[in-house]
Design a protein around this motif. Structure first.
Motif, mmCIF file in Angstrom:
data_model
loop_
_atom_site.group_PDB
_atom_site.id
_atom_site.type_symbol
_atom_site.label_atom_id
_atom_site.label_comp_id
_atom_site.label_asym_id
_atom_site.label_seq_id
_atom_site.Cartn_x
_atom_site.Cartn_y
_atom_site.Cartn_z
ATOM 1 N N ILE A 1 -11.498 -3.422 0.368
ATOM 2 C CA ILE A 1 -10.274 -2.916 -0.265
ATOM 3 C C ILE A 1 -10.115 -3.575 -1.632
ATOM 4 N N HIS B 1 -6.517 2.537 2.408
ATOM 5 C CA HIS B 1 -6.232 1.104 2.568
ATOM 6 C C HIS B 1 -5.119 0.896 3.593
ATOM 7 N N GLU C 1 -9.266 -2.185 -5.397
ATOM 8 C CA GLU C 1 -8.054 -2.574 -6.147
ATOM 9 C C GLU C 1 -8.450 -3.095 -7.534
ATOM 10 N N GLU D 1 -5.458 4.474 -1.781
ATOM 11 C CA GLU D 1 -4.385 3.624 -1.240
ATOM 12 C C GLU D 1 -4.040 4.058 0.186
ATOM 13 N N GLU E 1 0.833 -1.204 0.000
ATOM 14 C CA GLU E 1 0.000 0.000 0.000
ATOM 15 C C GLU E 1 0.872 1.260 0.000
HETATM 16 FE FE LIG Z 1 -4.591 -0.351 -1.942
#
Ligand SMILES: [Fe+2]
Ligand SMILES: [Fe+2]
Length: 160
Positions: A134, A66, A138, A63, A30
């Motif tokens: 998540i 995340h 992605e 991100e 990440e």
């Molecule tokens: Fe991510």
């Protein structure tokens, strides 16, 4: 009774300690994604990349969220969140930058799919749910990048 009788059967489930290590690998990915999207979104030049540069800025923010979610799970498991990103690759060529991102997203997706299964197996259902959310983002990142490159979305190894 022999000593081996007392041992659990073949180790198919990940231990909590293993999971901390694996989540730290996810966290390092990440961080890598944050850095590459911050940089690539600013240096991608040319009218054909205007759209995707804006998308990459959004990816950078996703991100980061995340990374916060994963760090929280590591802390909850009693681990210490990692501080080192995975190696970030750079290129002068726009296409190459996008390809690096796409490869990283594909690797990330492969890992998160595994993580969901491991969390479920440990009875960590809420954690599995966070990772599923998540994972959905992605997959969107992967589609955005493949679309910008004009190619099909690569299959993660675990698809086959
Ligand atoms: Fe991510
Ligand atoms: Fe991503």
């Amino acid at each position: 009774m022999s000593r081996t009788d007392a041992l659990p059967k073949a180790e198919t489930t990940t231990s909590r300690k293993d999971l901390i290590g694996l989540l730290n690998e996810d966290l390092a990915r990440e961080y890598q994604a944050i850095i590459s999207y911050v940089v690539y979104s600013q240096v991608l030049k040319g009218p054909e990349y205007m759209n995707i540069a804006g998308e990459l800025e959004k990816h950078a923010q996703e991100e980061l969220s995340h990374a916060l979610i994963i760090a929280k799970q590591i802390d909850y498991l009693g681990g210490m969140p990692a501080i080192q990103p995975k190696q970030v690759r750079t290129s002068e060529k726009a296409k190459e930058m996008l390809r690096f991102d796409l490869e990283n997203e594909t690797e990330t997706i492969r890992n998160y799919r595994e993580r969901v299964r491991q969390c479920d197996a440990l009875g960590e259902y809420a954690m599995a749910e966070h990772i599923r959310e998540i994972l959905m983002q992605e997959q969107e990142h992967q589609i955005d990048l493949a679309t910008a490159l004009g190619i099909d979305v690569p299959k993660a190894k675990s698809d086959s």
